[in-house]
Design a protein around this motif. Structure first.
Motif, PDB file in Angstrom:
ATOM      1  N   THR A 198       0.852  -1.185   0.000  1.00 25.81           N
ATOM      2  CA  THR A 198       0.000   0.000   0.000  1.00 25.81           C
ATOM      3  C   THR A 198       0.886   1.232   0.000  1.00 25.81           C
ATOM      4  O   THR A 198       1.890   1.277   0.706  1.00 25.81           O
ATOM      5  CB  THR A 198      -0.895   0.029   1.257  1.00 25.81           C
ATOM      6  N   VAL A 199       0.515   2.231  -0.795  1.00 30.19           N
ATOM      7  CA  VAL A 199       1.237   3.503  -0.818  1.00 30.19           C
ATOM      8  C   VAL A 199       0.311   4.577  -0.279  1.00 30.19           C
ATOM      9  O   VAL A 199      -0.843   4.680  -0.697  1.00 30.19           O
ATOM     10  CB  VAL A 199       1.674   3.881  -2.258  1.00 30.19           C
ATOM     11  N   MET A 200       0.838   5.369   0.652  1.00 32.33           N
ATOM     12  CA  MET A 200       0.073   6.476   1.225  1.00 32.33           C
ATOM     13  C   MET A 200       0.836   7.769   0.976  1.00 32.33           C
ATOM     14  O   MET A 200       2.053   7.815   1.153  1.00 32.33           O
ATOM     15  CB  MET A 200      -0.129   6.257   2.720  1.00 32.33           C
ATOM     16  N   ARG A 201       0.114   8.777   0.563  1.00 29.41           N
ATOM     17  CA  ARG A 201       0.714  10.088   0.309  1.00 29.41           C
ATOM     18  C   ARG A 201       0.365  10.988   1.484  1.00 29.41           C
ATOM     19  O   ARG A 201      -0.808  11.183   1.795  1.00 29.41           O
ATOM     20  CB  ARG A 201       0.156  10.665  -0.976  1.00 29.41           C
ATOM     21  N   GLY A 202       1.385  11.510   2.135  1.00 33.22           N
ATOM     22  CA  GLY A 202       1.169  12.365   3.291  1.00 33.22           C
ATOM     23  C   GLY A 202       0.783  13.773   2.881  1.00 33.22           C
ATOM     24  O   GLY A 202       1.067  14.212   1.769  1.00 33.22           O
ATOM     25  N   ILE A 203       0.148  14.471   3.797  1.00 36.36           N
ATOM     26  CA  ILE A 203      -0.187  15.866   3.525  1.00 36.36           C
ATOM     27  C   ILE A 203       0.867  16.809   4.073  1.00 36.36           C
ATOM     28  O   ILE A 203       0.927  17.974   3.704  1.00 36.36           O
ATOM     29  CB  ILE A 203      -1.578  16.236   4.072  1.00 36.36           C
ATOM     30  N   GLU A 204       1.718  16.276   4.957  1.00 39.89           N
ATOM     31  CA  GLU A 204       2.790  17.094   5.496  1.00 39.89           C
ATOM     32  C   GLU A 204       3.822  16.197   6.152  1.00 39.89           C
ATOM     33  O   GLU A 204       3.513  15.124   6.648  1.00 39.89           O
ATOM     34  CB  GLU A 204       2.251  18.075   6.534  1.00 39.89           C
ATOM     35  N   GLY A 205       5.073  16.642   6.129  1.00 43.17           N
ATOM     36  CA  GLY A 205       6.144  15.901   6.778  1.00 43.17           C
ATOM     37  C   GLY A 205       7.404  16.741   6.829  1.00 43.17           C
ATOM     38  O   GLY A 205       7.445  17.853   6.308  1.00 43.17           O
ATOM     39  N   TYR A 206       8.405  16.202   7.472  1.00 35.94           N
ATOM     40  CA  TYR A 206       9.692  16.880   7.584  1.00 35.94           C
ATOM     41  C   TYR A 206      10.726  16.064   6.851  1.00 35.94           C
ATOM     42  O   TYR A 206      10.866  14.875   7.072  1.00 35.94           O
ATOM     43  CB  TYR A 206      10.095  17.037   9.048  1.00 35.94           C
ATOM     44  N   GLY A 207      11.474  16.716   5.981  1.00 31.85           N
ATOM     45  CA  GLY A 207      12.522  16.043   5.236  1.00 31.85           C
ATOM     46  C   GLY A 207      13.773  15.887   6.066  1.00 31.85           C
ATOM     47  O   GLY A 207      13.827  16.261   7.239  1.00 31.85           O
ATOM     48  N   VAL A 208      14.811  15.320   5.459  1.00 32.27           N
ATOM     49  CA  VAL A 208      16.086  15.109   6.120  1.00 32.27           C
ATOM     50  C   VAL A 208      16.638  16.425   6.657  1.00 32.27           C
ATOM     51  O   VAL A 208      17.222  16.489   7.732  1.00 32.27           O
ATOM     52  CB  VAL A 208      17.088  14.453   5.142  1.00 32.27           C
ATOM     53  N   SER A 209      16.431  17.493   5.922  1.00 34.88           N
ATOM     54  CA  SER A 209      16.943  18.803   6.315  1.00 34.88           C
ATOM     55  C   SER A 209      16.153  19.420   7.465  1.00 34.88           C
ATOM     56  O   SER A 209      16.569  20.422   8.028  1.00 34.88           O
ATOM     57  CB  SER A 209      16.890  19.759   5.124  1.00 34.88           C
ATOM     58  N   GLY A 210      15.018  18.824   7.812  1.00 34.41           N
ATOM     59  CA  GLY A 210      14.163  19.398   8.837  1.00 34.41           C
ATOM     60  C   GLY A 210      13.182  20.409   8.268  1.00 34.41           C
ATOM     61  O   GLY A 210      12.352  20.951   8.978  1.00 34.41           O
ATOM     62  N   LYS A 211      13.268  20.647   6.969  1.00 31.73           N
ATOM     63  CA  LYS A 211      12.360  21.578   6.307  1.00 31.73           C
ATOM     64  C   LYS A 211      10.987  20.924   6.142  1.00 31.73           C
ATOM     65  O   LYS A 211      10.874  19.780   5.714  1.00 31.73           O
ATOM     66  CB  LYS A 211      12.915  21.957   4.935  1.00 31.73           C
ATOM     67  N   ARG A 212       9.932  21.679   6.487  1.00 33.56           N
ATOM     68  CA  ARG A 212       8.571  21.169   6.391  1.00 33.56           C
ATOM     69  C   ARG A 212       8.134  21.095   4.935  1.00 33.56           C
ATOM     70  O   ARG A 212       8.311  22.035   4.173  1.00 33.56           O
ATOM     71  CB  ARG A 212       7.647  22.082   7.170  1.00 33.56           C
ATOM     72  N   HIS A 213       7.569  19.959   4.569  1.00 31.81           N
ATOM     73  CA  HIS A 213       7.006  19.758   3.238  1.00 31.81           C
ATOM     74  C   HIS A 213       5.514  19.541   3.422  1.00 31.81           C
ATOM     75  O   HIS A 213       5.105  18.643   4.136  1.00 31.81           O
ATOM     76  CB  HIS A 213       7.615  18.531   2.553  1.00 31.81           C
TER      77      HIS A 213
END
Length: 106
Positions: free
Chosen positions: A37-52
Motif C-alpha cells: 500500500t502507498v500512502m501520500r502524506g499531507i505534510e512531513g519533515y525532510g532530512v533537512s528538517g524543512k517542512r514539506h
C-alpha cells in the motif's frame, strides 16, 4: 480462520526521491510481497528538517510517501535487503504482526 506470524514493513520516501515506481515494481513484480500500500502524506519533515506540505494554493511536488507491505518474516526480511538501495539509511522500519487468513489463502 488461520493466524500466521508476519513482518510489517514501512518505507519512508518523498516524492522528490523519484524511487516509488522502481520500488513498487520490485515489491510487486520481482518479490510478490503481500499487502503493498502507498500512502501520500499531507505534510512531513525532510532530512533537512524543512517542512514539506500541501495547501490548496501551493500543491507541493515533494510530499512524504509511505509504502507498507507485509509477508512471512523470512520473505519480508529478504525484501528489505532487496529494497534498501531505494531509500536513505534509517527510512525502513519493521515490526512483527499476526495476519488472519482464510484457510484457502495460507
Amino acid at each position: 480462520m488461520s493466524r500466521v506470524e508476519a513482518l510489517m514493513v514501512r518505507i519512508y520516501l518523498s516524492e522528490s526521491d523519484h524511487a516509488l515506481k522502481a520500488l513498487l515494481a520490485c515489491l510487486h513484480d520481482d518479490l510478490g510481497v503481500r499487502g503493498v500500500t502507498v500512502m501520500r502524506g499531507i505534510e512531513g519533515y525532510g532530512v533537512s528538517g524543512k517542512r514539506h506540505g500541501a495547501s490548496l494554493i501551493d500543491l507541493s511536488l515533494d510530499l512524504p510517501l509511505v509504502v507498507e507491505f507485509f509477508d512471512r518474516p523470512e520473505k519480508a526480511a529478504s525484501a528489505i535487503t532487496r529494497v534498501e538501495h531505494f531509500v536513505r539509511p534509517g527510512h525502513i522500519v519493521s515490526w512483527p504482526v499476526t495476519v488472519e487468513f482464510e484457510e484457502s489463502e495460507c
